[in-house]
Design an enzyme around this catalytic site. Structure first.
Site, short mmCIF file in Angstrom:
data_model
loop_
_atom_site.label_atom_id
_atom_site.label_comp_id
_atom_site.label_asym_id
_atom_site.label_seq_id
_atom_site.Cartn_x
_atom_site.Cartn_y
_atom_site.Cartn_z
N HIS A 44 17.77 96.46 61.30
CA HIS A 44 17.57 97.57 60.37
C HIS A 44 16.09 97.61 60.05
O HIS A 44 15.49 96.58 59.75
CB HIS A 44 18.40 97.32 59.11
CG HIS A 44 18.52 98.52 58.21
ND1 HIS A 44 17.45 99.05 57.54
CD2 HIS A 44 19.58 99.30 57.88
CE1 HIS A 44 17.86 100.09 56.83
NE2 HIS A 44 19.15 100.26 57.03
N ARG B 156 14.96 106.88 52.76
CA ARG B 156 14.34 107.86 53.67
C ARG B 156 15.15 109.16 53.68
O ARG B 156 14.60 110.24 53.78
CB ARG B 156 14.22 107.27 55.08
CG ARG B 156 13.06 106.29 55.19
CD ARG B 156 13.06 105.54 56.51
NE ARG B 156 14.10 104.51 56.53
CZ ARG B 156 14.87 104.24 57.56
NH1 ARG B 156 14.72 104.91 58.70
NH2 ARG B 156 15.79 103.29 57.48
#
Lengths: 249, 616
Positions: free
Chosen positions: B238, B258
């Site tokens: 990740h 994000r």
């Protein structure tokens, strides 16, 4: 790096002592990190619970210097450099071993709660407005860390586990009762089986909640009010008697 | 040892693991009338599903009416670099909306749109806002909903009970031996089927978002029982784990940051993701900051910011910046949401991120950027199963969720894990029900097998001397981090495999001090076998695949090789006890699915629009 002193409970329900350990502590560490170091280097068989290490699962509940806390979210710099940090398992439940308590009683309580029962007519794409679910979502933040259960006077000091389900499950009940889609009626159970009258609103549960859920003000008190409305308001009593089948009697 | 002194419990089916997949599988089994036992290492409701923050992907079309299972399917295949099992990706995209609606019927309370429907947010690799969510604690909502549903349905839960190994009657499953963590006592489950839902094996790496539970138990147990492992080389790093302070290095920072507009910048304050847009995604990704800003403001004609490219791309990009000397002070990149959203929005949309940084890093994310870097997060590969039934090649053995291979191919999209758990959990449950209905006799337990499993567990305690399990684990984590990390080469992997040979030897002589009661040292030692099987499978598969695809990056074989797209790498235990690694030709994809996955997005959107118009 600095050497820090710990006293950790080692033992079981019948016997045990606070054992002394010293461990090197790095910048930014939390109490759980320090205990892990002790475990890996000095006490391989010391029992403790943890999982996510980010305050999201509620596994690592212990009592640190007498205060119930998640050890993964308690920074070492909350304590003075010379201070000895004492860690004990949750005291309101039987000790299994070392820092682990047997919290299975809580899981039994959950089974006694009438489950969610949505309105079958609304099935499909359920419509709920955000403002109508804000409160329910607050309650559903609960991690089941059981810190609130641990400090509840009714459970801890009065040992009345047979009479009161405890704050965690009062807010579970509140989350169901306030759910816009739910159709079940739990108010009789809240009063009788779950013992809402036992709580005397000292707010200790709210103080220790790591998710800052307003357990007392937003959860328990409104449930108590619903019980009062149903059972002790003379006009409403008459109303229920005349128009509803869900009578208190 | 007298085997009759050990308690034996009978169920139709045993589900091992109580995260989203295990709970959903258990609910399905018990709803369909099976006697169901659910065995888990932790307390109920603590599995790693609670760490899933961003949301569950499903083409509900609430936030953008253009969404459709075909677009979700296309996104999933492209994100997986076309190595996904086509049928699984199809089932996943088709069934996810129904599984999410079902959660709501069971009491889940997702965030709402203005019209009162389940709200959906943007995430990497998803064409539209598709992730149903609850702030940034979606996983908790899902696990609690399933847990509360499950306990009222007669599922028998065995908490803090570790599955050790499977039992077989000739070829088929007959049960499982497990150990109560509190007392150290053993328990034998006799059953017709076992569903593994044990999650991944992230704990083989040093920097990981995974908790202690993720030791590849399902991989080890299935492998020992004769099942196959597949696609093990695809381990997802990740892109955004915490990097500071050291004690929380690896802890997940949700992609939701994000999704809500957060940007990645390097030490030169450059938004470096604009330099990392691959050809495959160029047509669908903004190429200026101005366009990215319009997208965030809700302009449907604007393309997505490059921060929302797939995880493999973003993780490599961050690594590249750090390697080039443009990293943050503690060796990551800056993730900035403070300049994108106001403080109130951030606290409302990302409350647990706010809290996590405030407490663990003493940083206010509404004011300052976070420091983030790659962390081992997820296994795309796993136990090889049939797409529709989730059964392995061992009759009666099923697997679902992270521990099974297939849905995600070479790289998983964020949000597709929670949907995978629900869809494949249910499929595995139905698969077990169908299998059991066809079984005429209850399989026999073999005492000798059970004795051997128990003996190898107690040997760890009974030996006089031997290696410290914590230290062996630490060495393994160091080895995997350095040699089987985010970028790989033949040389690194060769060394890694050699290192594993040494660790297998150390493991053979591991010793835990103390008694059998709640002894984490012993528990640690018991997990080492599974960690080693997992690590060896990843390293061997990674060495065999001589290309870079999705999460698997080879310094010595850059880029995707068309020839490799035809193969999965399959690992299994051979007669002599060694691990075999084999290139296996993939099935021909269904022509219609192939057509959908390869359509341009414009053509697919037009097709979906026509379909929606014609059905009203």
């Amino acid at each position: 790096m600095a050497l820090r002193n710990f006293k950790l409970f080692r033992g079981n329900q019948n016997e045990g002592t606070m054992e002394h350990y010293s461990v090197e502590v790095d910048k930014g560490m939390v109490v759980l990190d320090a205990i892990h170091h002790i475990q890996a280097e000095q006490a391989g068989d010391m029992a403790l619970r943890w999982n996510c290490k980010a305050g999201k699962c509620g596994s690592c509940s212990v009592e640190i210097n007498g205060k119930p806390k998640l050890s993964c979210m308690t920074r070492m710099n909350e304590y003075g450099p010379e201070e000895t940090i004492s860690v004990r398992p949750l005291q309101s439940f039987p000790v299994m071993k070392d820092l682990v308590s047997d919290v299975s009683w809580n899981y039994e309580q959950n089974k006694n709660i009438t489950p969610f029962k949505p309105d079958p007519l609304k099935k499909g794409n359920y419509i709920m407005m955000q403002e109508d679910i804000d409160r329910v979502q607050e309650f559903r933040k609960c991690l089941e860390c059981y810190l609130c259960q641990n400090v509840c006077h009714v459970l801890r000091d009065q040992r009345q586990k047979d009479k009161f389900i405890g704050p965690r499950f009062m807010i579970r009940l509140a989350s169901l009762e306030m759910h816009p889609l739910d159709t079940a009626d739990r108010i009789p159970d809240v009063k009788d089986t779950h013992g809402s009258g036992m709580c005397n609103i000292t707010r200790c549960c709210t103080d220790v909640c790591p998710e800052h859920i307003q357990i007392t003000d937003n959860g328990i008190i409104p449930l108590k009010e619903r019980v009062v409305d149903r059972y002790y308001d003379p006009l409403l009593r008459l109303f229920y008697k005349l128009f509803r089948r869900k009578s208190p009697n | 040892m007298n085997i009759t002194e050990i308690k034996t419990v009978e169920h139709d089916v045993i589900v091992l693991g109580a995260g989203g997949a295990g709970l959903r599988a258990a609910i399905e089994c018990s709803m369909q009338g099976l006697s169901t036992g659910l065995v888990c290492k932790s307390l109920l409701g603590k599995a790693h599903t609670v760490m899933a923050e961003g949301g569950v992907a499903a083409s509900l079309g609430n936030a953008d009416a253009r969404d459709h299972w075909k677009v979700h399917f296309r996104d999933t295949m492209r994100g997986g670099k076309f190595l996904n099992n086509w049928r699984m990706a199809e089932l996943h995209a088709k069934q996810a909306p129904e599984r999410v609606r079902e959660l709501e019927e069971w009491g889940a309370v997702f965030d709402r749109t203005k019209t009162g429907l389940i709200n959906q947010r943007n995430f990497g690799g998803h064409r539209y806002p598709r992730l149903a969510h609850v702030g940034d604690r979606t996983g908790l909502e899902i696990i609690r909903t399933l847990q509360d549903r499950g306990i009222h349905q007669g599922i028998e839960v065995y908490m803090e009970c570790t599955g050790l190994d499977l039992l077989k009657d000739k070829d088929r499953i007959s049960g499982m031996v497990a150990m109560w963590r509190e007392t150290g006592e053993f328990i034998i489950f006799r059953c017709k089927a076992v569903i593994l839902a044990t999650g991944g094996g992230g704990k083989a790496w040093k920097i990981t978002s995974n908790s202690w539970e993720y030791t590849g138990d399902g991989y080890g147990m299935a492998y020992e029982a004769g099942a196959e492992l597949m696609d093990m080389e695809f381990t997802q790093f990740h892109p955004t784990g915490m990097v500071w302070p050291p004690s929380v290095r690896g802890t997940l920072v949700t992609e939701g940051v994000r999704g809500e507009g957060g940007i990645l910048v390097n030490a030169d304050e450059e938004r470096f993701m604009f330099n990392n847009i691959s050809n495959r995604f160029a047509a669908e990704t903004a190429d200026t900051e101005e366009e990215a800003a319009r997208w965030l403001a809700g302009d449907k004609d604007a393309r997505r910011p490059p921060e929302l490219l797939t995880r493999d791309v973003v993780a490599r990009a961050i690594r590249k910046e750090v390697q080039a000397g443009r990293g943050s002070p503690h060796g990551g990149a800056f993730l900035d949401i403070a300049t994108r959203r106001n403080a109130e929005d951030i606290k409302r949309k990302l409350p647990s991120m706010y809290h996590q940084f405030k407490v663990l890093a003493e940083l206010d994310i509404t004011k300052d950027p976070m420091e983030v870097g790659p962390t081992l997060h997820y296994f795309m590969g796993g136990i090889r199963v049939d797409a529709d039934s989730q059964m392995t090649r061992v009759p009666g053995l099923f697997a679902c969720g992270e521990c099974a291979a297939g849905v995600h191919g070479a790289n998983r999209l964020g949000g597709n894990s929670l949907s995978d758990l629900l869809v494949c959990g249910k499929l595995a449950g139905s698969g077990a029900v169908n299998y059991i209905q066809a079984v005429s006799t209850v399989p026999e337990l073999n005492d000798e097998q059970a004795k051997n499993i128990i003996r190898s567990a107690t040997n760890i305690l009974n030996r006089d001397t031997g290696g410290n399990p914590y230290l062996i684990h630490e060495k393994l984590q160091e080895l995997m981090q350095n040699n089987v990390g985010i970028v790989r080469s033949d040389e690194l992997l060769g060394e890694g495999i050699q290192g594993l040979v040494d660790l297998w030897e150390e493991y053979a002589n591991v010793k835990a001090d103390g008694t059998s009661q709640f002894n984490p040292g012993w528990h640690e030692a018991l997990s080492l076998r599974n960690l080693l099987v997992t690590s060896e499978a990843v390293a061997r598969a990674a060495r065999m695949r001589e290309e870079s695809r999705g999460a698997h990056t080879r310094l010595d074989f850059e880029g995707e090789q068309a020839a490799w797209l035809q193969y999965n790498i399959v690992l299994k235990k051979t007669e002599d006890g060694s691990m075999s690694t084999e290139k296996v030709l993939r099935d021909e994809p269904d022509a219609e699915l192939m057509r959908i996955a390869n359509l341009s997005i414009e053509a697919l959107e037009a097709e979906v629009l026509r379909e929606k118009d014609s059905t009203g």
